[in-house]
Design a protein around this motif. Sequence first.
Motif, PDB file in Angstrom:
ATOM      1  N   LEU A  93       0.819  -1.214   0.000  1.00  0.00           N
ATOM      2  CA  LEU A  93       0.000   0.000   0.000  1.00  0.00           C
ATOM      3  C   LEU A  93       0.849   1.260   0.000  1.00  0.00           C
ATOM      4  O   LEU A  93       0.509   2.249  -0.650  1.00  0.00           O
ATOM      5  CB  LEU A  93      -0.949  -0.011   1.201  1.00  0.00           C
ATOM      6  N   VAL A  94       1.959   1.233   0.706  1.00  0.00           N
ATOM      7  CA  VAL A  94       2.871   2.390   0.698  1.00  0.00           C
ATOM      8  C   VAL A  94       3.468   2.582  -0.698  1.00  0.00           C
ATOM      9  O   VAL A  94       3.578   3.712  -1.176  1.00  0.00           O
ATOM     10  CB  VAL A  94       3.969   2.220   1.769  1.00  0.00           C
ATOM     11  N   LEU A  95       3.830   1.487  -1.350  1.00  0.00           N
ATOM     12  CA  LEU A  95       4.367   1.609  -2.710  1.00  0.00           C
ATOM     13  C   LEU A  95       3.319   2.171  -3.661  1.00  0.00           C
ATOM     14  O   LEU A  95       3.619   3.014  -4.511  1.00  0.00           O
ATOM     15  CB  LEU A  95       4.861   0.251  -3.210  1.00  0.00           C
ATOM     16  N   GLY A  96       2.070   1.733  -3.527  1.00  0.00           N
ATOM     17  CA  GLY A  96       0.999   2.286  -4.350  1.00  0.00           C
ATOM     18  C   GLY A  96       0.787   3.764  -4.082  1.00  0.00           C
ATOM     19  O   GLY A  96       0.568   4.550  -5.014  1.00  0.00           O
ATOM     20  N   ALA A  97       0.860   4.158  -2.822  1.00  0.00           N
ATOM     21  CA  ALA A  97       0.715   5.576  -2.489  1.00  0.00           C
ATOM     22  C   ALA A  97       1.863   6.398  -3.070  1.00  0.00           C
ATOM     23  O   ALA A  97       1.665   7.540  -3.484  1.00  0.00           O
ATOM     24  CB  ALA A  97       0.653   5.743  -0.974  1.00  0.00           C
ATOM     25  N   LEU A  98       3.053   5.825  -3.110  1.00  0.00           N
ATOM     26  CA  LEU A  98       4.186   6.542  -3.710  1.00  0.00           C
ATOM     27  C   LEU A  98       3.965   6.786  -5.190  1.00  0.00           C
ATOM     28  O   LEU A  98       4.292   7.859  -5.705  1.00  0.00           O
ATOM     29  CB  LEU A  98       5.483   5.754  -3.503  1.00  0.00           C
ATOM     30  N   TRP A  99       3.409   5.804  -5.899  1.00  0.00           N
ATOM     31  CA  TRP A  99       3.153   6.016  -7.326  1.00  0.00           C
ATOM     32  C   TRP A  99       2.134   7.121  -7.544  1.00  0.00           C
ATOM     33  O   TRP A  99       2.291   7.947  -8.425  1.00  0.00           O
ATOM     34  CB  TRP A  99       2.669   4.739  -7.986  1.00  0.00           C
ATOM     35  N   PHE A 100       1.098   7.137  -6.725  1.00  0.00           N
ATOM     36  CA  PHE A 100       0.103   8.191  -6.876  1.00  0.00           C
ATOM     37  C   PHE A 100       0.659   9.551  -6.441  1.00  0.00           C
ATOM     38  O   PHE A 100       0.279  10.578  -6.984  1.00  0.00           O
ATOM     39  CB  PHE A 100      -1.172   7.854  -6.093  1.00  0.00           C
ATOM     40  N   ALA A 101       1.575   9.571  -5.485  1.00  0.00           N
ATOM     41  CA  ALA A 101       2.202  10.828  -5.065  1.00  0.00           C
ATOM     42  C   ALA A 101       3.196  11.338  -6.106  1.00  0.00           C
ATOM     43  O   ALA A 101       3.450  12.545  -6.190  1.00  0.00           O
ATOM     44  CB  ALA A 101       2.910  10.642  -3.722  1.00  0.00           C
ATOM     45  N   LEU A 102       3.755  10.432  -6.896  1.00  0.00           N
ATOM     46  CA  LEU A 102       4.700  10.844  -7.933  1.00  0.00           C
ATOM     47  C   LEU A 102       4.023  11.552  -9.096  1.00  0.00           C
ATOM     48  O   LEU A 102       4.678  12.291  -9.833  1.00  0.00           O
ATOM     49  CB  LEU A 102       5.464   9.629  -8.465  1.00  0.00           C
ATOM     50  N   LEU A 103       2.741  11.351  -9.277  1.00  0.00           N
ATOM     51  CA  LEU A 103       2.045  11.998 -10.393  1.00  0.00           C
ATOM     52  C   LEU A 103       2.088  13.520 -10.312  1.00  0.00           C
ATOM     53  O   LEU A 103       2.499  14.180 -11.268  1.00  0.00           O
ATOM     54  CB  LEU A 103       0.619  11.474 -10.494  1.00  0.00           C
ATOM     55  N   PRO A 104       1.699  14.160  -9.186  1.00  0.00           N
ATOM     56  CA  PRO A 104       1.804  15.629  -9.157  1.00  0.00           C
ATOM     57  C   PRO A 104       3.246  16.125  -9.154  1.00  0.00           C
ATOM     58  O   PRO A 104       3.527  17.204  -9.687  1.00  0.00           O
ATOM     59  CB  PRO A 104       1.076  16.033  -7.879  1.00  0.00           C
ATOM     60  N   ILE A 105       4.161  15.335  -8.598  1.00  0.00           N
ATOM     61  CA  ILE A 105       5.573  15.741  -8.611  1.00  0.00           C
ATOM     62  C   ILE A 105       6.086  15.798 -10.046  1.00  0.00           C
ATOM     63  O   ILE A 105       6.774  16.745 -10.441  1.00  0.00           O
ATOM     64  CB  ILE A 105       6.407  14.768  -7.755  1.00  0.00           C
ATOM     65  N   SER A 106       5.745  14.792 -10.839  1.00  0.00           N
ATOM     66  CA  SER A 106       6.219  14.769 -12.220  1.00  0.00           C
ATOM     67  C   SER A 106       5.556  15.850 -13.066  1.00  0.00           C
ATOM     68  O   SER A 106       6.199  16.435 -13.943  1.00  0.00           O
ATOM     69  CB  SER A 106       5.972  13.390 -12.826  1.00  0.00           C
ATOM     70  N   VAL A 107       4.296  16.137 -12.796  1.00  0.00           N
ATOM     71  CA  VAL A 107       3.629  17.233 -13.517  1.00  0.00           C
ATOM     72  C   VAL A 107       4.281  18.564 -13.160  1.00  0.00           C
ATOM     73  O   VAL A 107       4.459  19.432 -14.022  1.00  0.00           O
ATOM     74  CB  VAL A 107       2.116  17.229 -13.221  1.00  0.00           C
ATOM     75  N   LEU A 108       4.668  18.734 -11.919  1.00  0.00           N
ATOM     76  CA  LEU A 108       5.347  19.964 -11.503  1.00  0.00           C
ATOM     77  C   LEU A 108       6.686  20.123 -12.234  1.00  0.00           C
ATOM     78  O   LEU A 108       7.016  21.220 -12.697  1.00  0.00           O
ATOM     79  CB  LEU A 108       5.558  19.948  -9.991  1.00  0.00           C
TER      80      LEU A 108
ATOM     81  N   PHE B 295      -0.701  -1.157  -9.745  1.00  0.00           N
ATOM     82  CA  PHE B 295      -1.183  -1.228  -8.368  1.00  0.00           C
ATOM     83  C   PHE B 295      -2.704  -1.324  -8.315  1.00  0.00           C
ATOM     84  O   PHE B 295      -3.261  -2.100  -7.546  1.00  0.00           O
ATOM     85  CB  PHE B 295      -0.712  -0.002  -7.576  1.00  0.00           C
ATOM     86  N   ALA B 296      -3.380  -0.534  -9.129  1.00  0.00           N
ATOM     87  CA  ALA B 296      -4.840  -0.513  -9.097  1.00  0.00           C
ATOM     88  C   ALA B 296      -5.448  -1.793  -9.644  1.00  0.00           C
ATOM     89  O   ALA B 296      -6.545  -2.171  -9.237  1.00  0.00           O
ATOM     90  CB  ALA B 296      -5.354   0.688  -9.884  1.00  0.00           C
ATOM     91  N   THR B 297      -4.755  -2.474 -10.532  1.00  0.00           N
ATOM     92  CA  THR B 297      -5.323  -3.689 -11.119  1.00  0.00           C
ATOM     93  C   THR B 297      -4.785  -4.961 -10.488  1.00  0.00           C
ATOM     94  O   THR B 297      -5.184  -6.052 -10.900  1.00  0.00           O
ATOM     95  CB  THR B 297      -5.047  -3.725 -12.632  1.00  0.00           C
ATOM     96  N   SER B 298      -3.901  -4.863  -9.520  1.00  0.00           N
ATOM     97  CA  SER B 298      -3.352  -6.055  -8.874  1.00  0.00           C
ATOM     98  C   SER B 298      -4.382  -6.674  -7.950  1.00  0.00           C
ATOM     99  O   SER B 298      -5.183  -5.983  -7.325  1.00  0.00           O
ATOM    100  CB  SER B 298      -2.102  -5.717  -8.068  1.00  0.00           C
ATOM    101  N   SER B 299      -4.307  -7.971  -7.848  1.00  0.00           N
ATOM    102  CA  SER B 299      -5.220  -8.695  -6.977  1.00  0.00           C
ATOM    103  C   SER B 299      -4.548  -8.942  -5.644  1.00  0.00           C
ATOM    104  O   SER B 299      -3.436  -9.460  -5.579  1.00  0.00           O
ATOM    105  CB  SER B 299      -5.591 -10.022  -7.625  1.00  0.00           C
TER     106      SER B 299
END
Length: 138
Positions: free
Chosen positions: A64-79, A117-121
């Motif tokens: 879950l922490v790794l998934g949160a990191l991927w979602f947190a990287l989205l605004p960082i990369s857009v910035l 992450f979102a599609t993993s079972s």
Amino acid sequence: MGEPDYDTESTETKPRSRGLGISAVAIGASGLTLAVATWAAWLIVRPQVVAAWAYSWVVHAFVLVLGALWFALLPISVLALVFGVYAGARTTPGPGRIGATLGVLTILLALSGAAVFATSSFGDAGPPYAYFDTQTGR
């Protein structure tokens, strides 16, 4: 009355802020490093999730922490991409273009990681409290 003396040089020929370019490179490089490290951690941990019955809650928390990191990287990369474009990535080579490129690479890695992450079972591994034996005898 005299007219005000405006700068006659257009904004396309003015040199852009070098600080924005350096900021784009710094944010893009750190985001790309974090995205690659998150992918490496995912590939190391994820195949072993199914076999981790004793520590499954720890593995789930880590995933879950790794998934949160991927979602947190989205605004960082857009910035990083926005800073790079404002630093003149489309018109002149330099730190702005490098930062925008790093931002795009980070966006690609973060989007692919978020999709994985979102599609993993998570149904194969979990705490053993969900398994009830309703059969009697052997």
